[in-house]
Design an enzyme around this catalytic site. Structure first.
Site, mmCIF file in Angstrom:
data_model
loop_
_atom_site.group_PDB
_atom_site.id
_atom_site.type_symbol
_atom_site.label_atom_id
_atom_site.label_comp_id
_atom_site.label_asym_id
_atom_site.label_seq_id
_atom_site.Cartn_x
_atom_site.Cartn_y
_atom_site.Cartn_z
ATOM 1 N N HIS A 265 0.852 -1.189 0.000
ATOM 2 C CA HIS A 265 0.000 0.000 0.000
ATOM 3 C C HIS A 265 0.888 1.239 0.000
ATOM 4 O O HIS A 265 1.925 1.275 0.636
ATOM 5 C CB HIS A 265 -0.914 0.022 1.236
ATOM 6 C CG HIS A 265 -2.086 0.927 1.060
ATOM 7 N ND1 HIS A 265 -2.006 2.276 1.265
ATOM 8 C CD2 HIS A 265 -3.342 0.683 0.639
ATOM 9 C CE1 HIS A 265 -3.182 2.827 1.005
ATOM 10 N NE2 HIS A 265 -4.019 1.894 0.623
ATOM 11 N N ASP A 321 -7.854 -5.124 -0.754
ATOM 12 C CA ASP A 321 -8.297 -5.971 -1.865
ATOM 13 C C ASP A 321 -7.954 -7.441 -1.628
ATOM 14 O O ASP A 321 -8.682 -8.332 -2.072
ATOM 15 C CB ASP A 321 -7.666 -5.479 -3.165
ATOM 16 C CG ASP A 321 -8.139 -4.069 -3.499
ATOM 17 O OD1 ASP A 321 -7.295 -3.157 -3.579
ATOM 18 O OD2 ASP A 321 -9.365 -3.877 -3.610
#
Ligand code: SDX
Length: 393
Positions: A265, A321
């Protein structure tokens, strides 16, 4: 003379481009806040409708305000006829995110009021409510058309998540599943200046319409490094369902320099706070089936983190996700509709940011986004290079 800051090829990481009161992330502490409220409290006590109101209006609604907001959303779930007629002409194998990005401008064609040159907050809010209401319908109606099933009318007796599953699957979901999807929508609703939100704000900084901003955001979200990752994660899990040596497969991916979808991320470096909710949900949902997505995910995660650690990359951890994909799969959501489901939620955040951008200062005159590029092309001096006529080339 304005100062030029050179931050080339950093993807604008670490660059603050605007003030925003909508959401806050602490990437080191793994904190996500919407309008001052921790995501943990919103998951525990709120709904996606209330969270959408909070994002758009900036305060928690009174019971009357929430009821009025919810009724407005329910009243706008039905799609205009020309949108459905258009959809029926589109190739059935089109990518759902392309369908979604193509459909939003169609909705703007039926605005009952033109947005004037000066953005009107009331109109923008009404259009936002319309998009929050209609994105689920766009996804569900497209799926029914592409699978040759009858289009189902929205059910005003169903809440937001439940109505989406009804329109998509043709059966009313049980309360638990609808509640779980509502929590997923809360978790995905906003995330400061992620790529799709930044795209939306950049587009509307030119005074383009809210619909143009959301359409741009949909384009950005469709990318595999952003919202498209959940679909890629599910494809990976399905591919590895019968793979005996998952660890070897992961090592091969990383050895080839391929990105492992669902890992890493840009902001969270100690963990994405949304993951824990989704992992727990996924394990609970899996108890009702004989699938083994959690076990496969755990093997992927363990192998990947060990290999990342060997490279000193200890900040690459599972993201939203990685954990949302199996949850959506267990809810019966088709793999290629997972990114559209991300959009169904994030449209609330996009609209809140668009409105904030359109009224960026007291006079409501936003600052046009206009960064610079370092020119590294051919240069023959200020008079330019000599033009070579075609016949002598
Ligand atoms: C979302 O921004 C948001 O808030 C987004 C989002 C939201 O709610 O809006 O949270 C939603 O988009 C989540 C991210 C979904 N994307 C993926 O899962 C795709 C896979 N992940 C990566 O592509 C990557 O982790 C990013 C793009 C998400 C973040 O990248 P970073 O951490 O900003 O840094 P980087 O891309 O510059 O990578 C740094 C290094 C590189 O190695 P080197 O070139 O330095 O040797 O880490 C490596 C990268 O190759 N790396 C990975 C990796 N992620 C980073 N290597 C393999 N697999 C990965 N997943």
């Amino acid at each position: 003379m304005r100062e030029t800051v050179r931050l080339k090829n950093t993807g604008l990481r670490g660059v603050t481009v605007a003030d925003s009161a909508i959401s806050f992330i602490d990437g080191e502490k793994g904190i996500l806040i919407y309008r001052g409220y921790r995501i943990e409290d919103l998951v525990a006590y709120s709904t996606f409708m209330e969270t959408s109101y909070l994002l758009l209006f900036g305060t928690l609604p009174t019971p009357e305000q929430l009821d009025s907001f919810t009724q407005q959303v329910k009243a706008m779930r039905t799609l205009p006829g020309h949108v459905i007629d258009s959809m029926r002409l589109w190739p059935k194998n089109a990518r759902p995110m392309d369908i979604l990005q193509a459909s939003v401008p169609l909705l703007s064609m039926t605005k009952d009021r033109e947005e004037g040159d000066e953005p009107d907050r009331r109109i923008c809010l009404e259009c936002s409510i319309g998009l929050i209401a209609r994105l689920p319908s766009l996804v569900a109606v497209w799926h029914r058309i592409r699978t040759g099933q009858p289009i189902l009318e929205p059910d005003p007796n169903l809440d937001h998540a439940a109505n989406f599953l009804w329109m998509l699957q043709g059966k009313k979901p049980d309360t638990a599943t609808a509640g779980d999807l509502d929590i997923c929508l809360i978790l995905h609703a906003d995330h400061t200046f992620n790529a799709s939100t930044f795209a939306a704000r950049e587009v509307v900084s030119t005074r383009a319409s809210l619909y143009a901003g959301v359409s741009a955001a949909l384009g950005a979200l469709s990318g595999n490094l952003h919202g498209g990752a959940n679909t890629k994660v599910m494809e990976m899990l399905i591919k590895l369902e019968n793979e005996p040596d998952i660890e070897q497969w992961v090592a091969g991916q990383l050895r080839r320099g391929d990105r492992l979808m669902g890992m890493g991320h840009a902001i969270y470096k100690t963990g994405d706070p949304r993951v824990a909710f989704l992992k727990t949900m996924g394990k609970r949902l899996e108890k009702q089936t004989v699938t083994k997505w959690a076990a496969i995910s755990e093997r992927i995660e363990k192998a990947a983190l060990a290999l990342f650690a060997e490279q000193g990359k200890t900040t690459i951890l599972p993201n939203v996700d990685f954990a949302s994909a199996p949850v959506y799969h267990l809810m019966g959501i088709p793999t290629d509709l997972m990114t559209p489901v991300f959009a169904i939620s994030r449209v609330a955040g996009w609209c809140a940011h668009i409105i904030e951008e359109q009224f960026a200062d007291a006079q409501g005159k936003p600052a046009l986004y206009r960064p610079q590029a370092q020119y590294v092309g051919e240069y023959c001096g200020p008079m330019g290079c000599e033009y070579v006529p075609m016949k002598t080339r």
